[in-house]
Design a protein around this motif. Structure first.
Motif, PDB file in Angstrom:
ATOM      1  N   VAL A  28       0.866  -1.190   0.000  1.00  0.00           N
ATOM      2  CA  VAL A  28       0.000   0.000   0.000  1.00  0.00           C
ATOM      3  C   VAL A  28       0.896   1.232   0.000  1.00  0.00           C
ATOM      4  N   ASP A  29       0.592   2.161  -0.893  1.00  0.00           N
ATOM      5  CA  ASP A  29       1.256   3.468  -0.901  1.00  0.00           C
ATOM      6  C   ASP A  29       0.223   4.506  -0.483  1.00  0.00           C
ATOM      7  N   PRO A  30       0.580   5.448   0.389  1.00  0.00           N
ATOM      8  CA  PRO A  30      -0.391   6.462   0.824  1.00  0.00           C
ATOM      9  C   PRO A  30      -0.862   7.370  -0.308  1.00  0.00           C
ATOM     10  N   CYS A  31      -0.070   7.456  -1.371  1.00  0.00           N
ATOM     11  CA  CYS A  31      -0.449   8.195  -2.567  1.00  0.00           C
ATOM     12  C   CYS A  31       0.325   7.603  -3.747  1.00  0.00           C
ATOM     13  N   PHE A  32      -0.051   7.987  -4.946  1.00  0.00           N
ATOM     14  CA  PHE A  32       0.575   7.471  -6.159  1.00  0.00           C
ATOM     15  C   PHE A  32       2.090   7.656  -6.085  1.00  0.00           C
ATOM     16  N   SER A  33       2.862   6.590  -6.406  1.00  0.00           N
ATOM     17  CA  SER A  33       4.315   6.690  -6.266  1.00  0.00           C
ATOM     18  C   SER A  33       5.094   6.309  -7.527  1.00  0.00           C
ATOM     19  N   LEU A  34       4.400   6.068  -8.640  1.00  0.00           N
ATOM     20  CA  LEU A  34       5.113   5.766  -9.873  1.00  0.00           C
ATOM     21  C   LEU A  34       5.320   7.053 -10.668  1.00  0.00           C
ATOM     22  N   ASP A  35       5.901   6.937 -11.849  1.00  0.00           N
ATOM     23  CA  ASP A  35       6.212   8.148 -12.615  1.00  0.00           C
ATOM     24  C   ASP A  35       5.036   8.625 -13.476  1.00  0.00           C
ATOM     25  N   GLU A  36       5.189   9.828 -13.985  1.00  0.00           N
ATOM     26  CA  GLU A  36       4.150  10.472 -14.789  1.00  0.00           C
ATOM     27  C   GLU A  36       3.827   9.675 -16.050  1.00  0.00           C
ATOM     28  N   GLN A  37       4.836   9.119 -16.679  1.00  0.00           N
ATOM     29  CA  GLN A  37       4.630   8.335 -17.900  1.00  0.00           C
ATOM     30  C   GLN A  37       3.727   7.135 -17.628  1.00  0.00           C
ATOM     31  N   ARG A  49      -4.256  11.086  -7.480  1.00  0.00           N
ATOM     32  CA  ARG A  49      -2.905  10.652  -7.079  1.00  0.00           C
ATOM     33  C   ARG A  49      -2.688  10.787  -5.576  1.00  0.00           C
ATOM     34  N   ASP A  50      -3.489  11.619  -4.920  1.00  0.00           N
ATOM     35  CA  ASP A  50      -3.261  11.891  -3.497  1.00  0.00           C
ATOM     36  C   ASP A  50      -4.049  10.965  -2.570  1.00  0.00           C
ATOM     37  N   CYS A  51      -4.589   9.902  -3.112  1.00  0.00           N
ATOM     38  CA  CYS A  51      -5.284   8.881  -2.320  1.00  0.00           C
ATOM     39  C   CYS A  51      -4.467   7.594  -2.372  1.00  0.00           C
ATOM     40  N   PRO A  52      -4.751   6.623  -1.499  1.00  0.00           N
ATOM     41  CA  PRO A  52      -3.966   5.385  -1.496  1.00  0.00           C
ATOM     42  C   PRO A  52      -4.018   4.619  -2.821  1.00  0.00           C
ATOM     43  N   TRP A  53      -2.901   3.977  -3.134  1.00  0.00           N
ATOM     44  CA  TRP A  53      -2.747   3.077  -4.279  1.00  0.00           C
ATOM     45  C   TRP A  53      -2.231   1.755  -3.740  1.00  0.00           C
ATOM     46  N   TYR A  54      -2.623   0.659  -4.389  1.00  0.00           N
ATOM     47  CA  TYR A  54      -2.351  -0.683  -3.881  1.00  0.00           C
ATOM     48  C   TYR A  54      -1.598  -1.536  -4.901  1.00  0.00           C
TER      49      TYR A  54
END
Length: 105
Positions: A28-37, A49-54
């Motif tokens: 779980v990431d607290p917000c988006f953590s990959l790159d723009e591409q 992007r500012d919500c959790p991502w799994y």
């Protein structure tokens, strides 16, 4: 403003709302953590992007996915997940959820 509180837990079996696959959460990431591409090419519904991502092991495949919280739902089907990396991430299934394998340092 998001508080970034995850609604789903490690080891929880989920269902993707749009693509209907089942899986189990292994990160779980607290917000988006990959790159723009990646976001531009893969996040077709443009989730926040500012919500959790799994990070999810997809049932019946050898794939993993990275999914925004709004695209997930609890899964009523609690049958075990079939994925080749399941044992690397989890050490136990209680019929409802998986328990994360402890890391050693």
């Amino acid at each position: 403003m998001s508080m970034n509180l995850a609604h789903y837990d490690l080891g929880q079996i989920i269902r993707h709302r749009r693509y209907e696959y089942r899986g189990v959460i292994f990160g779980v990431d607290p917000c988006f953590s990959l790159d723009e591409q990646w976001y531009e090419s893969m996040a077709v519904t443009r989730p926040p992007r500012d919500c959790p991502w799994y990070h999810v092991l997809v049932d019946g495949t050898d794939r993993t996915t990275y999914v925004a919280e709004r695209n997930l739902a609890p899964c009523e089907d609690h049958q075990q997940i079939r994925h080749p990396k399941l044992g690397e991430c989890f050490n136990r299934f209680d019929g409802d959820r998986y328990y994360i394998r402890a890391t050693t340092q």
